[in-house]
Write a protein that holds these residues in place. Structure first.
Motif, mmCIF file in Angstrom:
data_model
loop_
_atom_site.group_PDB
_atom_site.id
_atom_site.type_symbol
_atom_site.label_atom_id
_atom_site.label_comp_id
_atom_site.label_asym_id
_atom_site.label_seq_id
_atom_site.Cartn_x
_atom_site.Cartn_y
_atom_site.Cartn_z
ATOM 1 N N ARG A 73 18.385 32.878 58.789
ATOM 2 C CA ARG A 73 18.914 32.646 57.486
ATOM 3 C C ARG A 73 19.450 34.043 56.882
ATOM 4 N NH1 ARG A 73 20.625 27.715 56.266
ATOM 5 N NH2 ARG A 73 18.845 25.993 56.457
ATOM 6 N N TYR A 75 20.879 34.402 53.613
ATOM 7 C CA TYR A 75 20.962 34.254 52.214
ATOM 8 C C TYR A 75 22.094 34.873 51.494
ATOM 9 C CZ TYR A 75 16.224 32.190 53.070
ATOM 10 O OH TYR A 75 15.382 31.403 53.342
ATOM 11 N N GLU A 79 26.453 30.187 53.422
ATOM 12 C CA GLU A 79 25.686 29.372 54.173
ATOM 13 C C GLU A 79 25.322 28.059 53.793
ATOM 14 O OE1 GLU A 79 22.237 32.668 56.010
ATOM 15 O OE2 GLU A 79 21.894 31.940 54.311
ATOM 16 N N THR A 80 24.829 27.417 54.593
ATOM 17 C CA THR A 80 24.316 25.844 54.133
ATOM 18 C C THR A 80 22.865 25.867 54.179
ATOM 19 O OG1 THR A 80 24.517 24.901 56.372
ATOM 20 C CG2 THR A 80 26.437 24.812 55.136
ATOM 21 N N HIS A 81 22.315 25.238 53.191
ATOM 22 C CA HIS A 81 21.126 24.775 52.905
ATOM 23 C C HIS A 81 20.711 23.572 52.842
ATOM 24 C CE1 HIS A 81 19.473 29.236 52.711
ATOM 25 N NE2 HIS A 81 20.951 29.478 52.681
ATOM 26 N N ARG A 87 23.323 18.875 53.470
ATOM 27 C CA ARG A 87 23.712 20.401 53.310
ATOM 28 C C ARG A 87 24.252 20.422 52.123
ATOM 29 N NH1 ARG A 87 23.557 22.895 58.621
ATOM 30 N NH2 ARG A 87 23.320 21.288 60.274
ATOM 31 N N LEU A 90 25.514 27.603 49.963
ATOM 32 C CA LEU A 90 24.932 28.500 48.869
ATOM 33 C C LEU A 90 26.114 29.211 48.550
ATOM 34 C CD1 LEU A 90 22.280 29.882 48.178
ATOM 35 C CD2 LEU A 90 22.377 31.200 50.022
ATOM 36 N N ARG A 122 16.445 34.792 48.730
ATOM 37 C CA ARG A 122 15.445 33.922 49.278
ATOM 38 C C ARG A 122 14.312 33.396 47.982
ATOM 39 N NH1 ARG A 122 11.778 34.941 54.774
ATOM 40 N NH2 ARG A 122 10.421 33.145 54.437
ATOM 41 N N TYR A 129 13.225 25.396 45.046
ATOM 42 C CA TYR A 129 12.422 24.453 46.188
ATOM 43 C C TYR A 129 11.333 23.942 45.594
ATOM 44 C CZ TYR A 129 16.324 24.514 49.694
ATOM 45 O OH TYR A 129 17.397 24.438 50.458
ATOM 46 N N ASP A 180 8.645 22.931 52.236
ATOM 47 C CA ASP A 180 9.726 22.691 52.959
ATOM 48 C C ASP A 180 9.987 21.335 53.212
ATOM 49 O OD1 ASP A 180 10.335 25.517 53.272
ATOM 50 O OD2 ASP A 180 8.882 25.631 54.721
ATOM 51 N N LYS A 183 13.325 19.607 51.603
ATOM 52 C CA LYS A 183 14.746 19.878 52.338
ATOM 53 C C LYS A 183 15.089 18.740 53.313
ATOM 54 C CE LYS A 183 13.718 24.813 52.554
ATOM 55 N NZ LYS A 183 13.336 25.925 53.437
ATOM 56 N N ARG A 237 13.867 29.399 57.841
ATOM 57 C CA ARG A 237 13.740 30.293 56.517
ATOM 58 C C ARG A 237 14.478 31.713 56.770
ATOM 59 N NH1 ARG A 237 7.188 29.430 55.734
ATOM 60 N NH2 ARG A 237 7.289 27.260 55.490
#
Length: 237
Positions: A73, A75, A79-81, A87, A90, A122, A129, A180, A183, A237
């Protein structure tokens, strides 16, 4: 444990009420965990692991192959999270005019921050999250406990970041859930919650434990397989 010219280490957990053969788990971080009955001889455990060395090696190779396709990552915008299995792009907004924070907004994860460093983004994203994990996991615990007809109130629980586990249940019945996990798809969240709640009655992985889990979630194996397949992406991460 040796397989050809490869040596594979493993961690051993003694399970007081585990019956039958040892259970071998290849963890998301590439570690190998072995559950064995409390009174079993170490030599017998090693022999059981050696007999399944080929399977462990194949699982580790498959996991390493998947990890090669997972980029670290950065950040940054674009980006995809993941959130609950989907997904999201970001978007990082650098501004001094608004409160720092993160939100799911118009189909993307939007982070507002006074500085654009990966550490700052992050930190804010992880805080979001954890906030969502607290709400989603609490509701999943309530729903699953009702489905399993467990006595109220809910057992004590908290979030704890872990590299090798999605959750755990202490001998006294306190639950830990990995933030986590938020997700992953909701079906996977329900699987982990059900798994840990079953440990309130059976603190092992005996046949009775799996009967309890099957009664709560008849398709738990499909859910577990889906979660295992996403581990590298979700834990990235």
């Amino acid at each position: 444990m040796a397989y050809g010219d490869q040596r594979i280490g493993f961690a051993l957990r003694r399970q007081p009420r585990l019956k039958g053969r040892v259970a071998i788990h290849v963890m998301p971080d590439g570690g190998v965990m072995v559950d064995a009955p409390e009174g079993s001889e170490l030599q017998d455990v090693k022999q059981a692991v050696r007999q399944r060395a080929a399977w462990v090696w194949r699982e580790l190779q498959a996991q390493r192959a998947r990890q090669r396709h997972v980029l670290p990552r950065e950040y940054v915008s674009g980006e995809t999270h993941f959130y609950l299995g989907r997904r999201y792009l970001l978007k990082v907004l650098v501004t001094q005019r608004a409160n720092a924070g993160a939100r799911l907004w118009r189909g993307r994860l939007e982070v507002t921050t006074p500085e654009s460093s990966a550490h700052a983004v992050r930190h804010l994203l992880n805080a979001w999250y954890r906030e969502r994990a607290t709400a989603v996991f609490e509701q999943a615990l309530v729903n699953m406990a009702a489905r399993m007809r467990l006595p109220q109130p809910l057992p004590p629980w908290r979030l704890l970041s872990m590299r090798t586990q999605w959750g755990s249940c202490s001998p006294k019945g306190a639950l830990l859930l990995n933030p986590d996990l938020i997700k992953a798809p909701k079906a996977c969240v329900e699987y982990v919650v059900a798994h840990e709640l079953c440990h309130l009655k059976e603190h092992n992985h005996s046949e009775r434990f799996y009967r309890l889990l099957g009664a709560a979630l008849p398709d738990w194996e499909r859910r577990k397989q889906e979660l295992d397949g996403l581990a590298e992406l979700v834990l990235n991460r």
